[in-house]
Design a protein around this motif. Structure first.
Motif, PDB file in Angstrom:
ATOM      1  N   HIS A 243       2.486 -90.705 -26.982  1.00 12.71           N
ATOM      2  CA  HIS A 243       1.551 -90.845 -28.097  1.00 12.71           C
ATOM      3  C   HIS A 243       0.150 -90.529 -27.579  1.00 12.71           C
ATOM      4  O   HIS A 243      -0.229 -90.981 -26.485  1.00 12.71           O
ATOM      5  CB  HIS A 243       1.611 -92.270 -28.650  1.00 12.71           C
TER       6      HIS A 243
ATOM      7  N   GLU B  52       2.434 -83.667 -26.013  1.00 11.42           N
ATOM      8  CA  GLU B  52       1.390 -84.668 -25.794  1.00 11.42           C
ATOM      9  C   GLU B  52       1.001 -84.736 -24.321  1.00 11.42           C
ATOM     10  O   GLU B  52      -0.185 -84.885 -23.987  1.00 11.42           O
ATOM     11  CB  GLU B  52       1.862 -86.035 -26.282  1.00 11.42           C
TER      12      GLU B  52
ATOM     13  N   ARG C  47       0.187 -76.164 -33.004  1.00 13.79           N
ATOM     14  CA  ARG C  47      -0.436 -76.991 -34.018  1.00 13.79           C
ATOM     15  C   ARG C  47      -1.942 -77.069 -33.803  1.00 13.79           C
ATOM     16  O   ARG C  47      -2.482 -76.500 -32.851  1.00 13.79           O
ATOM     17  CB  ARG C  47       0.171 -78.391 -34.025  1.00 13.79           C
TER      18      ARG C  47
ATOM     19  N   ASP D 106      -2.088 -82.041 -37.133  1.00 17.17           N
ATOM     20  CA  ASP D 106      -1.589 -82.950 -36.103  1.00 17.17           C
ATOM     21  C   ASP D 106      -1.070 -84.231 -36.742  1.00 17.17           C
ATOM     22  O   ASP D 106      -1.501 -84.626 -37.830  1.00 17.17           O
ATOM     23  CB  ASP D 106      -2.711 -83.296 -35.121  1.00 17.17           C
ATOM     24  N   PRO D 107      -0.144 -84.911 -36.064  1.00 13.57           N
ATOM     25  CA  PRO D 107       0.328 -86.197 -36.601  1.00 13.57           C
ATOM     26  C   PRO D 107      -0.809 -87.205 -36.681  1.00 13.57           C
ATOM     27  O   PRO D 107      -1.771 -87.162 -35.917  1.00 13.57           O
ATOM     28  CB  PRO D 107       1.398 -86.623 -35.593  1.00 13.57           C
TER      29      PRO D 107
ATOM     30  N   TRP E  95      -1.687 -91.460 -38.585  1.00 12.36           N
ATOM     31  CA  TRP E  95      -1.136 -92.651 -39.232  1.00 12.36           C
ATOM     32  C   TRP E  95      -1.236 -92.449 -40.744  1.00 12.36           C
ATOM     33  O   TRP E  95      -2.328 -92.396 -41.305  1.00 12.36           O
ATOM     34  CB  TRP E  95      -1.880 -93.905 -38.805  1.00 12.36           C
TER      35      TRP E  95
ATOM     36  N   GLU F 250       3.164 -94.722 -40.808  1.00 14.68           N
ATOM     37  CA  GLU F 250       4.059 -93.976 -39.921  1.00 14.68           C
ATOM     38  C   GLU F 250       3.244 -92.913 -39.192  1.00 14.68           C
ATOM     39  O   GLU F 250       2.262 -92.385 -39.718  1.00 14.68           O
ATOM     40  CB  GLU F 250       5.176 -93.292 -40.706  1.00 14.68           C
ATOM     41  N   TRP F 251       3.670 -92.610 -37.970  1.00 15.65           N
ATOM     42  CA  TRP F 251       3.013 -91.567 -37.195  1.00 15.65           C
ATOM     43  C   TRP F 251       3.718 -90.254 -37.500  1.00 15.65           C
ATOM     44  O   TRP F 251       4.800 -89.954 -37.004  1.00 15.65           O
ATOM     45  CB  TRP F 251       3.091 -91.886 -35.704  1.00 15.65           C
ATOM     46  N   LYS F 252       3.104 -89.468 -38.365  1.00 22.60           N
ATOM     47  CA  LYS F 252       3.699 -88.196 -38.775  1.00 22.60           C
ATOM     48  C   LYS F 252       2.587 -87.272 -39.248  1.00 22.60           C
ATOM     49  O   LYS F 252       1.421 -87.679 -39.377  1.00 22.60           O
ATOM     50  CB  LYS F 252       4.711 -88.410 -39.892  1.00 22.60           C
ATOM     51  N   ALA F 253       2.955 -86.029 -39.494  1.00 23.87           N
ATOM     52  CA  ALA F 253       1.976 -85.057 -39.979  1.00 23.87           C
ATOM     53  C   ALA F 253       1.572 -85.400 -41.405  1.00 23.87           C
ATOM     54  O   ALA F 253       2.429 -85.679 -42.245  1.00 23.87           O
ATOM     55  CB  ALA F 253       2.558 -83.647 -39.927  1.00 23.87           C
TER      56      ALA F 253
ATOM     57  N   GLY G 238       3.133 -84.232 -45.516  1.00 24.74           N
ATOM     58  CA  GLY G 238       4.362 -83.564 -45.097  1.00 24.74           C
ATOM     59  C   GLY G 238       5.115 -82.929 -46.236  1.00 24.74           C
ATOM     60  O   GLY G 238       5.968 -82.077 -46.028  1.00 24.74           O
TER      61      GLY G 238
END
Length: 535
Positions: A295, A330, A361, A395-396, A398, A422-425, A428
């Motif tokens: 992360h 990462e 990305r 980028d991903p 929160w 959630e940790w995501k792009a 989405g």
């Protein structure tokens, strides 16, 4: 079935008795008032049984006549009740289908056939019919009546809760949910709503207590309960971090026991340990979290664990993270950023390009633009990488309910849902990059990179290094303790003063120097051997 078996047994017993008497013939004599009455034994037994049967039939007939008024009344009452329940069932089906007219008609028929105190579902049918017709005040009064009835209290509280949510009366909705949860913690809707309300107001202790009650009542699964418990502990640790580092550390470590891969808990535990000078233990926690799921926040905290370290030390720690998870985006980005801070542009560029090859990305191209700006200053090449970043996927971050936050939050600010981030792009659901067009592969981007027009003069680089060294000296002078001025020696007196010892460099400490003072220039400093300590 049991009665049939018993009847068959009785018939068999009687048949066996008559057969036994028939096999043993005899006479039965009775003398009554001087008269002799004589008959066969089998005839006497048959007469007695017939007499008993006649008495039983006569008693049944008398009893039937005696209770006939009550039986007739009960028959018509049962028939009326059956018609009422049939109307109630039809009305509930109509209400569920949205047929307000039929639901209202069946509710009136049910109330005429069944008393409401005997069947509280009539209030529910009338409330549902009122809701369908848009008469919310009447529906609310029906739900209040149901809430006052012990049999329908939970149903009435749920109706009042939904009405309060519809009107936007969050405080009233919270009170209804808490009342239902206090009386019946096994109700999922009440417990979930109360848990979210207590979390929104920061009442972490009350929320944890309610979650434990839910877990004991087996309302939620064990895995889900442990996850929510870890979220609540992490939120409480975040509140304690500034004022009570020890309490924050304990809560975060307990959260990690419940959910070992929970990144926010690992970050808060490490920060709390840094405040207590527990650098080795904090580094171990961050390393375990990095091995589980790399992360970027973990990488930044790990690399900058000691604020007074040089950029070369930070680069070494970044490379250690890369060794734990090689060929990871990462990991490569962390090393590239650290190499850029240390002005090792070749390594920074190589790592950033490798990250872009694995996953092209936004962050990789922005980092390449920073490297180009720091090394060459060619604005054409910088704009080329920025254009690639605009076309690249985001980028991903929160994300919760479409809301993007720069840090983790325990509750969604949109819906109030617990553990929503959630940790995501972000976004989405949208396919493609931020800007229209497709992202060019890194090889194509390198081939289309504009030629270097000019390089940054060496004098500018040297001037930049001199400015950084002067800044470092200024910071060191500011933190060096003041020494008293030497007393001038009197004439004809031998000098007994010794030369003042050189002030030692300030030791690095957490929360001290916010940034690295700069890169040491080997040409301007004496050559000394330094040994790097990795926690």
């Amino acid at each position: 079935m049991v009665r049939l078996v018993i009847f068959a047994l009785l018939v068999l017993v009687l048949a066996y008795g008559f057969s036994w008497l028939a096999d043993r013939p005899g006479d039965l004599s009775l003398i009554w008032e001087g008269q002799i009455y004589q008959t066969k034994l089998i005839v006497a037994a048959s007469a007695i049984i017939a007499l008993i049967a006649a008495v039983m039939v006569a008693w049944w007939f008398v009893r039937l006549i005696w209770t006939s008024p009550h039986s007739v009344t009960r028959f018509f009452r049962a028939r009326k009740r059956d018609r009422g329940y049939q109307a109630l069932s039809t009305g509930l089906i109509a209400a569920g289908a949205g047929n307000a007219l039929l639901a209202r008609k069946m509710a009136a028929r049910s109330r005429g056939l069944i008393r409401a105190d005997q069947e509280p579902l009539i209030n529910l049918l009338e409330a549902q019919a009122a809701l369908i017709e848009g008469r919310y005040d009447e529906a609310r009064s029906k739900f209040e009546a149901m809430a006052n009835d012990p049999e329908t209290r939970e149903l009435g509280l749920r109706g009042l809760y939904l009405e309060a949510r519809r009107l936007g009366a969050n405080e009233a909705a919270r009170q209804y949910a808490e009342k239902a949860a206090d009386n019946a913690p096994y109700l999922p809707w009440a417990a979930q709503a109360t848990l979210e309300y207590r979390s929104q107001s920061g009442r972490w202790d009350d929320a944890i207590r309610l979650l434990e009650q839910q877990k004991a009542a087996k309302v939620v699964e064990k895995a889900e309960a442990n996850r929510l418990h870890a979220v609540l502990l992490t939120a409480r640790a975040d509140d304690k971090l500034e004022s009570n580092a020890a309490g924050a550390r304990d809560d975060a470590l307990q959260a990690l026991k419940l959910s070992a891969d929970f990144v926010p808990a690992a970050l808060i535990a490490a920060k709390a340990l840094f405040r207590e000078n527990g650098i080795r233990k904090a580094a171990s926690i961050l390393e375990q979290a990095w091995k589980a799921a790399p992360h970027p926040e973990i990488g930044r905290v790990y690399v900058r664990a000691r604020s007074g370290d040089s950029t070369l030390d930070r680069l070494k720690r970044a490379e250690r993270l890369e060794g734990m998870r090689p060929n990871n985006v990462e990991s490569l980005l962390v090393v590239a950023q650290a190499a850029l801070d240390a002005q090792q542009f070749a390594k920074a560029r190589a790592k950033a390009e490798a990250a872009a090859r694995i996953e092209p990305r936004e962050a990789a191209f922005l980092l390449l633009a920073d490297i180009e700006e720091a090394e060459t200053g060619d604005q054409g090449r910088v704009r080329h990488w920025l254009a690639q970043a605009l076309k690249a996927p985001r980028d991903p971050a929160w994300v919760a309910d479409g809301f993007v936050s720069d840090k983790w939050l325990p509750v969604s600010p949109v819906t109030g849902r617990l553990d929503a981030f959630e940790w995501k792009a972000p976004f989405g659901q949208l396919e493609g990059p931020v800007e229209e067009g497709s992202t060019a592969p890194i090889e194509t981007a390198l081939k289309t990179l504009p030629p270097l027009r000019h390089t940054r003069p060496e004098s500018v680089v040297n001037d930049h290094r001199i400015i950084e060294l002067e800044r470092a000296a200024t910071i060191a002078e500011a933190v060096r303790p003041a020494t008293p001025a030497p007393t001038p020696a009197k004439a004809n007196e031998p000098s007994t003063s010794r030369p003042a010892p050189a002030a030692s460099e300030p030791k690095p400490f957490f929360g001290g120097l916010p940034d690295d003072p700069g890169v040491r220039d080997p040409k301007m400093e004496p050559e000394t051997k330094t040994r790097l300590r990795l926690f």
